[in-house]
Scaffold this active site. Structure first.
Site, PDB file in Angstrom:
ATOM      1  N   ASN A 129      27.432  39.678  45.739  1.00 40.54           N
ATOM      2  CA  ASN A 129      27.506  41.141  45.749  1.00 40.54           C
ATOM      3  C   ASN A 129      27.237  41.729  44.369  1.00 40.54           C
ATOM      4  O   ASN A 129      26.584  42.771  44.233  1.00 40.54           O
ATOM      5  CB  ASN A 129      28.886  41.592  46.243  1.00 40.54           C
ATOM      6  CG  ASN A 129      29.068  41.381  47.743  1.00 40.54           C
ATOM      7  OD1 ASN A 129      28.117  41.460  48.508  1.00 40.54           O
ATOM      8  ND2 ASN A 129      30.289  41.094  48.151  1.00 40.54           N
ATOM      9  N   ASP A 143      35.012  37.561  53.105  1.00 35.64           N
ATOM     10  CA  ASP A 143      34.183  36.362  53.264  1.00 35.64           C
ATOM     11  C   ASP A 143      34.987  35.214  53.856  1.00 35.64           C
ATOM     12  O   ASP A 143      34.661  34.048  53.654  1.00 35.64           O
ATOM     13  CB  ASP A 143      33.590  35.948  51.912  1.00 35.64           C
ATOM     14  CG  ASP A 143      34.669  35.639  50.883  1.00 35.64           C
ATOM     15  OD1 ASP A 143      35.816  36.099  51.074  1.00 35.64           O
ATOM     16  OD2 ASP A 143      34.382  34.929  49.907  1.00 35.64           O
TER      17      ASP A 143
END
Length: 341
Positions: A219, A255
């Site tokens: 990210n 995640d």
């Protein structure tokens, strides 16, 4: 729903029986049949309210309405009767009480009856109805049948649209919006159910927690859209790596994923966990900017059988403890939680 409909039928019949004579002079036979209809409506309401009729209560309501209205149509001029306007409404009521198939059946029956009315027009009494103009009978028959068909088509279309919306709402409620797999709520419900079944049948149950390694870097270095693409790819590969339809995989959040594996014993859990880890490691993800992204995952898992199965929270706690050990050992590995001696 049917009890409310029965109450409405009683109320409408009673109101019509009282008010119609004040609006327009009623033949005595119409009033008499109105009384019979009120008795039928009260009987249907009583049977439904007292639970004497449960499974077929909707069909009882439809049958009572048919028996009540059809003779009134017949004695008040057939297609020229003011009661004929209730025919196009009937499939709509049937669709609300039952479904589109039932509405279609009722529509076919009613349209057949309407088409037969002109055939026996000369034998039908015209109580309170003036003689129709030439050609008016066929024209009214056409419009009544057409209106009934249009109403039925609308009911079927509405049912299909409603079923589609229900399916979409169900998917939104139970599936993760990003990955399409089970969300936290539904996977936890599945875990609770699996614990109950495995405890009752003395079966093994394995719970695997899957955490992507250094996912935050994706990210940070690329973008959140690239991270979303990776999560979608991981969810897809985990789903494909499952052994059977009884196995489930879901996203707990961020995640972190979870696999619920009924029937997987402690002897086979390592093999299954390694298969899930390998599936993630072998992923080749091409990001929107063309760069290649490789991922690894750290897994912690717990296997218990029958009476030794604890709560869902305990199993997750054990699997999480095993994952912590795996991360401390260098990540990209699967570790089983062992019961202290």
């Amino acid at each position: 729903m049917t009890e409310i409909s029965a109450r409405l039928l009683v109320a409408i019949t009673a109101i019509s029986l009282v008010t119609c004579p004040f609006l327009y002079p009623q033949h005595i036979r119409i009033v008499q049949w109105g009384v019979v209809d009120l008795v039928l409506a009260l009987a249907a309401w009583f049977l439904i309210q007292q639970k004497y009729v449960t499974h077929n209560s909707a069909w009882l309501m439809i049958g009572v309405c048919y028996v009540a209205v059809t003779p009134l149509i017949a004695i008040t001029g057939g297609v020229h009767s003011y009661f004929i306007y209730l025919v196009p409404v009937s499939p709509l009521m049937t669709g609300l009480l039952l479904d589109g198939k039932a509405a279609s059946m009722v529509a076919v029956l009613l349209c057949t009856n309407v088409l037969l009315l002109p055939v026996f027009a000369d034998q039908l009494p015209m109580l309170g109805i003036s003689d129709p103009q030439p050609g008016e009978t066929l024209l009214r028959t056409f419009w009544i049948v057409l209106s009934t068909i249009v109403t039925t088509v609308f009911v079927i279309f509405y049912e299909q649209l409603n079923n589609l919306l229900r399916k979409q709402l169900r998917e939104l409620a139970f599936n993760d919006s990003l990955t399409g797999i089970a969300n936290r709520r539904s996977i936890m419900e599945a875990l609770e159910l699996s614990i109950t079944v495995c405890r009752k049948n003395d079966r093994w149950l394995t719970v695997v927690l899957i955490d992507l390694d250094d996912f935050k870097l994706i990210n940070d270095r690329n973008s959140h859209s690239a991270g979303d693409q990776c999560l979608q790819a991981v969810a897809n590969c985990l789903q494909k790596a499952l052994r059977s339809s009884s196995d489930l995989v879901g996203r707990l959040g961020g995640d972190e994923f979870i696999a619920v594996l009924p029937g997987v014993s402690d002897a086979h859990a390592q093999q299954v966990a390694e298969a899930l880890r390998n599936a993630v490691e072998k992923l080749f993800i091409i990001l929107p900017d063309g760069t290649l992204c490789r991922l690894t995952a750290t897994l912690g898992y717990c296997s218990r059988k029958g009476a030794s199965l604890g709560s869902a929270g305990e199993l997750l706690q054990f699997a999480d403890a095993a994952m912590y050990v795996a991360k401390q050992a260098g990540r990209n590995r699967a570790v089983m939680h062992t019961v202290p001696a």
